[in-house]
Design a protein around this motif. Structure first.
Motif, short mmCIF file in Angstrom:
data_model
loop_
_atom_site.label_atom_id
_atom_site.label_comp_id
_atom_site.label_asym_id
_atom_site.label_seq_id
_atom_site.Cartn_x
_atom_site.Cartn_y
_atom_site.Cartn_z
N ARG A 1 43.84 36.29 27.22
CA ARG A 1 44.50 36.88 28.20
C ARG A 1 46.23 36.41 28.15
NH1 ARG A 1 44.55 41.02 31.26
NH2 ARG A 1 45.39 40.91 33.20
N ASP B 1 46.77 47.53 35.19
CA ASP B 1 46.67 45.65 34.60
C ASP B 1 47.22 45.13 35.92
OD1 ASP B 1 46.10 45.83 32.01
OD2 ASP B 1 47.88 47.02 31.62
N LYS C 1 49.05 52.68 33.58
CA LYS C 1 48.55 51.64 32.86
C LYS C 1 48.84 50.30 33.35
CE LYS C 1 48.16 51.85 28.31
NZ LYS C 1 46.92 51.67 28.08
N ASN D 1 57.38 45.56 37.03
CA ASN D 1 56.09 45.01 36.80
C ASN D 1 55.78 43.82 37.89
OD1 ASN D 1 56.81 45.39 33.27
ND2 ASN D 1 55.47 46.64 34.64
N ILE D 2 56.79 43.23 37.90
CA ILE D 2 56.52 41.83 38.92
C ILE D 2 56.48 42.31 40.33
CG2 ILE D 2 57.54 39.87 39.84
CD1 ILE D 2 57.05 39.47 36.87
N GLU E 1 42.84 38.77 40.01
CA GLU E 1 42.94 37.35 39.37
C GLU E 1 43.43 36.29 40.34
OE1 GLU E 1 42.90 38.24 34.80
OE2 GLU E 1 44.76 37.72 35.42
N PHE F 1 44.15 44.19 37.96
CA PHE F 1 43.48 42.86 37.63
C PHE F 1 44.20 41.70 37.64
CE2 PHE F 1 40.89 46.44 35.36
CZ PHE F 1 39.81 46.06 35.60
N MET F 2 45.44 41.78 37.56
CA MET F 2 46.31 40.66 37.81
C MET F 2 46.24 40.08 39.39
SD MET F 2 49.77 41.10 35.74
CE MET F 2 49.95 41.91 33.99
N LYS G 1 45.76 29.61 34.35
CA LYS G 1 44.19 29.98 34.93
C LYS G 1 43.76 31.21 34.03
CE LYS G 1 44.69 28.25 39.34
NZ LYS G 1 45.22 28.27 40.77
N ASP H 1 42.01 33.44 42.33
CA ASP H 1 42.19 31.89 41.85
C ASP H 1 42.75 31.10 43.24
OD1 ASP H 1 42.00 32.37 39.46
OD2 ASP H 1 44.16 32.93 39.07
N ASN H 2 42.85 31.57 44.16
CA ASN H 2 43.04 31.02 45.42
C ASN H 2 42.09 31.59 46.59
OD1 ASN H 2 45.72 29.37 44.83
ND2 ASN H 2 46.46 31.46 44.46
N ILE I 1 50.48 43.92 27.42
CA ILE I 1 50.42 44.65 28.56
C ILE I 1 51.82 45.37 29.04
CG2 ILE I 1 49.74 44.19 31.05
CD1 ILE I 1 47.60 42.25 30.41
N TYR I 2 52.76 44.22 29.06
CA TYR I 2 53.76 44.92 29.37
C TYR I 2 54.66 45.76 28.32
CZ TYR I 2 53.92 41.24 33.07
OH TYR I 2 53.38 40.57 34.16
N LEU J 1 49.22 39.28 27.18
CA LEU J 1 50.45 39.43 28.41
C LEU J 1 51.67 40.27 27.92
CD1 LEU J 1 50.01 39.02 31.06
CD2 LEU J 1 51.68 36.87 30.94
N GLN K 1 52.99 43.73 40.88
CA GLN K 1 52.16 42.76 40.96
C GLN K 1 51.92 42.00 42.02
OE1 GLN K 1 52.59 39.84 37.99
NE2 GLN K 1 51.24 38.34 38.77
N ARG L 1 56.74 35.57 32.56
CA ARG L 1 56.28 37.05 32.49
C ARG L 1 57.71 37.56 32.12
NH1 ARG L 1 51.27 38.60 34.54
NH2 ARG L 1 50.19 36.93 35.76
#
Lengths: 232, 418
Positions: A104, B12, B8, B337-338, B19, B15-16, A99, B23-24, A111-112, A108, B341, B328
């Motif tokens: 983007r 991010d 930072k 990070n995960i 998103e 925004f993720m 998506k 998306d759902n 970003i990480y 990615l 998110q 990812r």
């Protein structure tokens, strides 16, 4: 020191009572700007070696230096940083975020990375997409792109962080032969520009693009020789 | 450096998370609903009570500030038949007792007796009011004790009280009815057929709970007792403390002296009630506390259910996106990070519901102001923040397990996942 230095690498899985030696004492070194293909039938330990070289996994025992860094005993987060900065993955099934736009997707890894400003990220991502000739598909989503274009986005994503090696796992497996050749031409081009490429495949004509082929059998290196192209 | 990277990464992740919610969309909205209801319930009730409270706190200033009020039975009676009978059987407070209390108390600004009756008709020439006008009997301190303000004319003087003069001060409803185009002062009105000289008029008080507070007249206490007193008449006595600091001291003194006036022995229970504005507001507070508790319980249940819904949807989201998590991780996402998110996704989901709930709650809660006049709409800022804080908390509590599960996924397994 070589870019990749592997010595006596073992990966042993315990399956019930029996132990499976997926890698059974592999030693290997890969130099800067080499173009190596790794081949082998299923069960040969090819995937296991790729996972180890890609720092997705750690060996049961053995030495593994990546760009001079000992990665054999690193924890998950340290490995994640190595993957982010040193390795660019290209997968058989592209593995783009469905998506998100091309831009983007390519952004990615940056970003990480965490050290790159948002504005620079965009510029670098566009730069990487330009290198794979997709500058005009920046705001397209994967379902608006052809298979070849998707794989190019994936290659751009692998390139964007300027990794030490590009690790491609059957990069043409989901593409028709013509598109596959286009992607291989792209890898050849990247190799000429100075990138180090490791290609995992079971197709001889794909492996032939590399200058060196490593053949695995039963967790051991059976053959490690230059290809025709390499001998030239 | 570390903080900057974390920030930072958060930016991010923000925004993720947005998103993922976008998306759902339908699924997210359905999940939000529980949070919306939970927050809505508490905010609506708190807003409604807050508007009531602000009107009560001004409207309930029946006695004027620093005034202690003594009467036979409590102002608000909550209890069964027996307790009401207990109050009813107490001896009445007479004017004599009030005067005796006035003599005994030294530290007060005034000691004032008053009583009231309703259902009277006031006439002026051919005009007459409905038979629903209140008549209050007071002394020269009555205006201050009852928080009335003189508009024109004069207050009662001690002689009016002493000689039982037939003089009257009118409130605005009566003036509007009888003297639409005329100055009422120095005219003669009749209350139930008895003539009174109008000596003054009062300022308008407005409405409370939709009822006018200006439909009455006031006359001297002695006159009141003469024409409207009965054997059931029991007066109220207002005592004003000299200042706010000595309020409690004065209250003690009032109780002590009133006991003597009432002829109580040392072991006898008080046969009178002492109250004040604060006490009235407290009584109202204990009444609203029940409603608050109920709304709180509804909210807690709704929010816990909503939290479970969020957890459920986040678990679905994680298992749907195993492959994405693998990708990812392969390109360098760390566990944190995960974790961030998915946690942020849960918190945002919850917070968006919270914001909608707050907006609806403040809107609906303020509908009280449509029903009741003279009540200003309020935004209970503290509850808005509490509501949003609770939402974030719920997002974290119910989002942490799915997020932790996502963060712990093995990258190789996840990449292989179809």
């Amino acid at each position: 020191m070589s870019l990749i230095q592997v010595k006596d690498l073992y990966k042993i899985y315990q399956m019930g009572n029996s132990e499976v030696r997926a890698l059974d004492g592999v030693s290997l070194s890969i130099e800067q700007n080499e173009y190596v293909s790794i081949m082998g039938p299923s069960g040969s330990g090819k995937s296991t070696l790729m996972n180890l070289l890609g720092c997705l996994d750690t060996p049961t025992s053995g030495e593994f230096f990546m760009d001079g860094i000992d990665v054999a005993t690193m924890d998950d987060d340290a490995l994640a940083h190595i993957r982010n900065k040193k390795i660019g993955f290209v997968f058989q099934t592209f593995n783009l975020l469905p998506k998100s736009t091309s831009l983007r997707n390519v952004e990615l890894p940056l970003i990480y990375n965490g050290e790159i400003k948002a504005a620079d990220r965009r510029e670098m991502a566009i730069g990487a997409l330009t290198r794979v000739n997709l500058a005009d598909r920046v705001s397209h989503k994967p379902n608006e792109l052809s298979g070849g274009q998707r794989q190019r986005v994936a290659v751009a994503r692998a390139l964007v962080n300027n990794p030490a090696i590009i690790l491609a796992d059957e990069p043409t497996g989901n593409l028709d032969s013509k598109t596959g050749e286009e992607i291989m031409a792209l890898f050849d081009e990247l190799h000429k520009q100075g990138n180090t490429i490791i290609l995992v495949t079971h197709e001889e004509h794909i492996a032939a693009h590399a200058s060196r082929v490593v053949r695995l059998l039963d967790g051991k290196i059976a053959v490690d020789e230059p290809t025709q192209r390499g001998e030239k | 450096m570390y903080i900057r990277t974390t920030f930072k990464t958060l930016n991010d992740a923000f925004f993720m998370a947005l998103e993922a919610i976008r998306d759902n969309l339908l699924r997210s909205i359905l999940t939000l609903l529980g949070i919306v209801i939970g927050v809505f319930a508490i905010i609506a009730v708190m807003t409604a009570i807050r508007t009531l409270e602000s009107s009560i706190n001004t409207g309930l200033n029946v006695f004027g500030s620093d005034v202690i009020f003594v009467q036979k039975s409590p102002v608000m009676q909550m209890g069964d038949h027996n307790s009401r009978r207990k109050y009813w059987s107490r001896p009445n407070i007479t004017y004599k007792m009030a005067l005796e209390l006035r003599d005994r108390i030294v530290g007060a600004e005034f000691v004032s007796a008053q009583d009231g009756t309703g259902g009277k008709t006031i006439r002026f020439k051919k005009e007459k009011t409905n038979p629903n006008v209140g008549v209050q009997g007071v002394d020269e301190f009555g205006l201050e004790a009852l928080n009335h303000k003189l508009d024109y004319g004069r207050n009662f003087i001690p002689e009016d009280i002493e000689y039982g003069r037939r003089v009257v001060i009118l409130a605005t409803d009566v003036i509007q009815k009888l003297f639409p185009f005329q100055d009422p002062v120095e005219q003669v009105v009749s209350i139930n057929g008895i003539g009174f000289d109008v000596i003054g008029t009062l300022e308008r008080k407005g409405e409370m709970f939709g009822q006018s507070q200006d439909n009455f007249v006031i006359i001297p206490m002695t006159t009141y007792l003469q024409y409207f007193g009965s054997r059931w008449t029991s007066l109220g006595i207002s005592i004003k403390a000299p200042d706010a600091e000595s309020f409690n001291l004065t209250k003690e003194e009032v109780i002590d002296q009133m006991r003597i006036v009432r002829g109580l022995g040392p072991m006898d229970e008080n046969d009178f009630e002492v109250t004040s504005n604060d006490a009235l507001i407290d009584t109202f507070g204990s009444f609203t506390a029940g409603i608050k508790m109920f709304a709180g319980a509804v909210s807690v249940i709704a929010l816990v259910v909503a939290g479970i819904g969020i957890m459920n949807i986040m678990l679905v989201s994680v298992s749907e996106r195993i492959k994405e998590i693998g990708v990812r991780k392969a390109i360098g996402a760390t566990r944190n990070n995960i974790l961030f998110q998915f946690l942020l996704e849960a918190v945002f989901l919850s917070l968006i519901g919270g914001v909608i709930g707050v907006l609806l709650g403040v809107g609906v809660g303020n509908m009280v102001t449509l029903v009741m006049k003279n009540v200003a709409p309020v935004i209970p800022i503290d509850w808005v923040f509490i509501g949003l804080g609770v939402c974030s908390f719920i997002g974290i509590v119910f989002g942490i397990y799915p997020a932790y599960k996502a963060a712990g996924l093995d990258p190789i397994e996840s990449l292989r996942h179809e």
